[in-house]
Design a protein around this motif. Structure first.
Motif, mmCIF file in Angstrom:
data_model
loop_
_atom_site.group_PDB
_atom_site.id
_atom_site.type_symbol
_atom_site.label_atom_id
_atom_site.label_comp_id
_atom_site.label_asym_id
_atom_site.label_seq_id
_atom_site.Cartn_x
_atom_site.Cartn_y
_atom_site.Cartn_z
ATOM 1 N N UNK A 77 0.845 -1.194 0.000
ATOM 2 C CA UNK A 77 0.000 0.000 0.000
ATOM 3 C C UNK A 77 0.883 1.248 0.000
ATOM 4 N N UNK A 78 1.981 1.197 0.744
ATOM 5 C CA UNK A 78 2.906 2.332 0.768
ATOM 6 C C UNK A 78 3.479 2.617 -0.617
ATOM 7 N N UNK A 79 3.739 1.567 -1.392
ATOM 8 C CA UNK A 79 4.250 1.754 -2.752
ATOM 9 C C UNK A 79 3.210 2.454 -3.616
ATOM 10 N N UNK A 80 1.964 2.073 -3.483
ATOM 11 C CA UNK A 80 0.896 2.733 -4.252
ATOM 12 C C UNK A 80 0.840 4.210 -3.878
ATOM 13 N N UNK A 81 0.894 4.504 -2.589
ATOM 14 C CA UNK A 81 0.878 5.905 -2.149
ATOM 15 C C UNK A 81 2.081 6.666 -2.697
ATOM 16 N N UNK A 82 3.257 6.035 -2.627
ATOM 17 C CA UNK A 82 4.480 6.655 -3.129
ATOM 18 C C UNK A 82 4.366 6.923 -4.622
ATOM 19 N N UNK A 83 3.901 5.939 -5.378
ATOM 20 C CA UNK A 83 3.726 6.114 -6.821
ATOM 21 C C UNK A 83 2.729 7.236 -7.121
ATOM 22 N N UNK A 84 1.719 7.350 -6.306
ATOM 23 C CA UNK A 84 0.748 8.428 -6.508
ATOM 24 C C UNK A 84 1.424 9.783 -6.277
ATOM 25 N N UNK A 85 2.206 9.890 -5.202
ATOM 26 C CA UNK A 85 2.911 11.155 -4.906
ATOM 27 C C UNK A 85 3.900 11.520 -6.000
ATOM 28 N N UNK A 86 4.592 10.507 -6.562
ATOM 29 C CA UNK A 86 5.630 10.751 -7.571
ATOM 30 C C UNK A 86 5.062 10.900 -8.983
ATOM 31 N N UNK A 87 3.784 10.684 -9.174
ATOM 32 C CA UNK A 87 3.182 10.856 -10.487
ATOM 33 C C UNK A 87 3.239 9.645 -11.384
ATOM 34 N N UNK A 88 3.594 8.498 -10.815
ATOM 35 C CA UNK A 88 3.584 7.258 -11.600
ATOM 36 C C UNK A 88 2.147 6.892 -11.942
ATOM 37 N N UNK A 89 1.275 7.047 -10.971
ATOM 38 C CA UNK A 89 -0.161 6.817 -11.190
ATOM 39 C C UNK A 89 -0.886 8.134 -10.930
ATOM 40 N N UNK A 90 -1.990 8.340 -11.615
ATOM 41 C CA UNK A 90 -2.734 9.584 -11.389
ATOM 42 C C UNK A 90 -3.312 9.619 -9.970
ATOM 43 N N UNK B 1 -13.292 9.509 -1.684
ATOM 44 C CA UNK B 1 -14.669 9.443 -1.216
ATOM 45 C C UNK B 1 -14.833 10.428 -0.069
ATOM 46 N N UNK B 2 -16.059 10.764 0.298
ATOM 47 C CA UNK B 2 -16.260 11.665 1.443
ATOM 48 C C UNK B 2 -15.603 11.129 2.721
ATOM 49 N N UNK B 3 -15.453 9.818 2.798
ATOM 50 C CA UNK B 3 -14.816 9.196 3.960
ATOM 51 C C UNK B 3 -13.294 9.379 3.941
ATOM 52 N N UNK B 4 -12.747 9.841 2.799
ATOM 53 C CA UNK B 4 -11.300 10.019 2.674
ATOM 54 C C UNK B 4 -10.603 8.865 1.975
ATOM 55 N N UNK B 5 -11.320 7.757 1.768
ATOM 56 C CA UNK B 5 -10.722 6.616 1.085
ATOM 57 C C UNK B 5 -10.395 6.958 -0.361
ATOM 58 N N UNK B 6 -9.231 6.495 -0.801
ATOM 59 C CA UNK B 6 -8.847 6.652 -2.202
ATOM 60 C C UNK B 6 -9.597 5.611 -3.027
ATOM 61 N N UNK B 7 -10.038 6.035 -4.195
ATOM 62 C CA UNK B 7 -10.668 5.128 -5.145
ATOM 63 C C UNK B 7 -9.902 5.249 -6.459
ATOM 64 N N UNK B 8 -9.302 4.131 -6.872
ATOM 65 C CA UNK B 8 -8.484 4.103 -8.070
ATOM 66 C C UNK B 8 -9.229 3.444 -9.214
ATOM 67 N N UNK B 9 -8.901 3.870 -10.414
ATOM 68 C CA UNK B 9 -9.374 3.220 -11.620
ATOM 69 C C UNK B 9 -8.677 1.868 -11.730
ATOM 70 N N UNK B 10 -9.333 0.879 -12.292
ATOM 71 C CA UNK B 10 -8.744 -0.457 -12.411
ATOM 72 C C UNK B 10 -7.469 -0.456 -13.256
#
Length: 125
Positions: free
Chosen positions: A14-27, A32-41
């Motif tokens: 999960x940390x890698x996904x967050x890191x990739x998001x911060x670095x622009x690897x993934x958009x 959600x209103x709850x704060x949960x991230x929702x990613x495209x498949x």
């Protein structure tokens, strides 16, 4: 898709996904209103592609740049070949450096076995 599912399917933490998001690897993911991230498949395949490029020897910055070229729509094997050529050059330089270091270590070991250990010599004053 929530971050844990993305991470599981992509074979990363999960940390890698967050890191990739911060670095622009993934958009950036929608929230959600709850704060949960929702990613495209499609993020799963993008992470797999990024990991594959890193395994080829590209740095993370190079991966981000290559993905940006891909996203712009003009990336082809001909236009992107230079990236792998640069990786090969970098790896060859590193292998030459490692070979030189190995040769020096082998020579030191040989000297040590012959009773001329480099670690016990008194430094000059």
């Amino acid at each position: 898709m929530r971050i844990g599912e993305v991470a599981r399917q992509a074979g990363v933490s999960v940390d890698t996904v967050r890191f990739y998001e911060r670095r622009g690897v993934v958009p950036a993911a929608e929230r959600r209103p709850s704060g949960y991230r929702i990613f495209d498949a499609g993020v799963v395949e993008r992470i797999r592609l990024a990991k594959g490029l890193q395994e080829l020897g590209l740095t993370l910055d190079e991966v981000v740049d290559a993905l940006a070229a891909h996203d712009a729509g003009g990336a082809t094997c001909d236009s992107e070949r230079w990236r792998l050529e640069a990786v090969v050059e970098r790896l060859e330089a590193k292998m030459a450096q490692l070979s030189k270091a190995r040769d020096a270590a082998v020579a030191g070991l040989r000297d040590c076995r012959a009773g001329h250990c480099r670690f016990t010599q008194t430094p000059p004053r």
